[in-house]
Design a protein around this motif. Structure first.
Motif, mmCIF file in Angstrom:
data_model
loop_
_atom_site.group_PDB
_atom_site.id
_atom_site.type_symbol
_atom_site.label_atom_id
_atom_site.label_comp_id
_atom_site.label_asym_id
_atom_site.label_seq_id
_atom_site.Cartn_x
_atom_site.Cartn_y
_atom_site.Cartn_z
ATOM 1 N N PRO A 229 -154.025 26.448 -23.377
ATOM 2 C CA PRO A 229 -154.439 25.033 -23.396
ATOM 3 C C PRO A 229 -153.404 24.076 -22.835
ATOM 4 C CG PRO A 229 -153.908 25.803 -25.613
ATOM 5 C CD PRO A 229 -153.897 27.013 -24.739
ATOM 6 N N SER A 230 -152.133 24.354 -23.050
ATOM 7 C CA SER A 230 -151.067 23.442 -22.628
ATOM 8 C C SER A 230 -150.690 23.691 -21.171
ATOM 9 C CB SER A 230 -149.839 23.621 -23.525
ATOM 10 O OG SER A 230 -148.715 22.994 -22.973
ATOM 11 N N SER A 231 -150.566 22.607 -20.397
ATOM 12 C CA SER A 231 -150.140 22.737 -18.999
ATOM 13 C C SER A 231 -148.694 23.207 -18.917
ATOM 14 C CB SER A 231 -150.302 21.406 -18.263
ATOM 15 O OG SER A 231 -149.541 20.393 -18.896
ATOM 16 N N VAL A 232 -147.871 22.760 -19.878
ATOM 17 C CA VAL A 232 -146.475 23.207 -19.932
ATOM 18 C C VAL A 232 -146.421 24.703 -20.215
ATOM 19 C CG1 VAL A 232 -144.270 22.985 -21.144
ATOM 20 C CG2 VAL A 232 -145.650 20.945 -20.683
ATOM 21 N N GLY A 233 -147.271 25.157 -21.138
ATOM 22 C CA GLY A 233 -147.334 26.582 -21.452
ATOM 23 C C GLY A 233 -147.788 27.406 -20.271
ATOM 24 N N ARG A 234 -148.768 26.888 -19.525
ATOM 25 C CA ARG A 234 -149.242 27.604 -18.330
ATOM 26 C C ARG A 234 -148.136 27.715 -17.285
ATOM 27 N NH1 ARG A 234 -154.079 24.542 -19.229
ATOM 28 N NH2 ARG A 234 -153.403 22.993 -17.685
ATOM 29 N N TYR A 235 -147.393 26.607 -17.120
ATOM 30 C CA TYR A 235 -146.310 26.603 -16.131
ATOM 31 C C TYR A 235 -145.221 27.598 -16.513
ATOM 32 C CZ TYR A 235 -142.220 25.078 -13.529
ATOM 33 O OH TYR A 235 -141.098 25.057 -12.737
ATOM 34 N N LYS A 236 -144.808 27.589 -17.789
ATOM 35 C CA LYS A 236 -143.736 28.487 -18.234
ATOM 36 C C LYS A 236 -144.149 29.945 -18.102
ATOM 37 C CE LYS A 236 -141.262 25.462 -21.473
ATOM 38 N NZ LYS A 236 -140.856 25.259 -22.892
#
Length: 313
Positions: A229-236
């Motif tokens: 769900p998190s864009s930051v999580g997807r990026y990492k």
């Protein structure tokens, strides 16, 4: 036979850089610096992975094996090339050429399957993290590396035996800077369509099969990342795969261009240029892409250097 009165080829003469005669000393200096830097960075990577327990994970195990593989891979080609850049006569014996081709193919094909194993490692880490330590245990990692080496050995053995059992009675002038498949095959007095087909099929096996395995892994990886769900999580999460994707693109792009295109499109000068990038520059970039830009690795390197300096003092 029509070749009965012709001289059997006992050595080959490299002509890879003959058109750059005035620049060969400069090329020697540049390639020597690049080679020494590559050796140094790979030595740092392997020693840091071995000494720092925080890096005793499957991902860094594969990175360590990759660094060792690339060091051996360049050792097969670059030292001889450096000597030839300063030599008047750039020759290699028939047996030496066969050994160089076998070693180059063995390490290059193993490299392809090793990248596929690394893709599987990323797939398990992202798509099945709870069972990661079980699915990617030490025995599994060693088994994947052994399988990659076995595939590389098989391909190298078949191609090298096929090429060097052909008759060589004509020219011994090799328009390349090492004993690659097609430049050597071009010098054979006679080679059938079957030999070309076998080389092509084995090239597909060594390049396309690992690439398809990697693509399947990344289809599942991307699907899993899109569910975060998190864009930051997807990026990492995706950033852990970025280095692998860059190396895959360079490795398979260059190798496919050289080994999988029609023979009618063969260009001596073009292939020499691509081979310089493929055999010298790519092994230089890979350590920087994979490890020296990695924050976790940088922290481990700093710890290792601090521990080493304490022991020295």
């Amino acid at each position: 036979m029509e070749w009965a009165n012709e001289t059997l080829v006992t050595e080959f003469v490299f002509l890879g850089f003959s058109s750059l005669a005035g620049l060969q000393r400069l090329l020697f200096a540049v390639f020597l610096l690049v080679y020494l830097f590559m050796l140094g960075t790979n030595a740092i990577i392997v020693s840091t992975i071995v000494l720092d327990r925080a890096l005793h994970t499957p991902m860094y195990f594969f990175l360590g094996v990759l660094s060792c593989s690339e060091t051996c891979y360049t050792f097969v080609i670059v030292p001889k090339m450096l000597v030839d850049l300063l030599a008047q006569k750039k020759t290699i014996s028939f047996l030496g050429c066969a050994i160089q081709m076998f070693s180059f193919l063995f390490l290059g094909c193993s490299h392809s399957f090793l990248l596929a194993a690394m893709g599987y490692d990323r797939y398990v880490a992202i798509c099945d993290p709870l069972r990661y330590t079980v699915l990617m245990g030490h025995g599994v990692c060693v088994g994947l590396v052994a399988a990659a080496c076995a595939c590389g050995f098989t391909v190298a053995q078949i191609i090298t035996s096929l090429v060097f059992h052909l008759p060589f009675h004509s020219s011994n002038q090799l328009h390349h800077f090492f004993c690659d498949i097609f430049p050597v095959l071009k010098l054979a007095s006679h080679h059938s369509y079957l030999s070309q087909l076998v080389v092509f099929v084995l090239g597909v096996f060594a390049l396309i099969i690992p690439l398809l395995l990697i693509l399947v892994s990344y289809i599942h990886i991307i699907s899993a990342i899109l569910k975060i769900p998190s864009s930051v999580g997807r990026y990492k999460t995706f950033s852990t795969c970025a280095s692998h994707l860059i190396v895959i693109t360079v490795h398979y792009g260059c190798a496919s261009f050289i080994y999988l295109r029609p023979k009618s499109n063969y260009s001596t000068s073009q292939d020499t240029l691509i081979s310089v990038f493929y055999t010298i520059l790519t092994p230089l970039f890979n350590p920087m892409i994979y490890s020296l830009r990695n924050k976790e690795f940088k922290s481990a390197l700093q710890r290792t250097m601090a521990q080493t300096s304490c022991l020295v003092n």
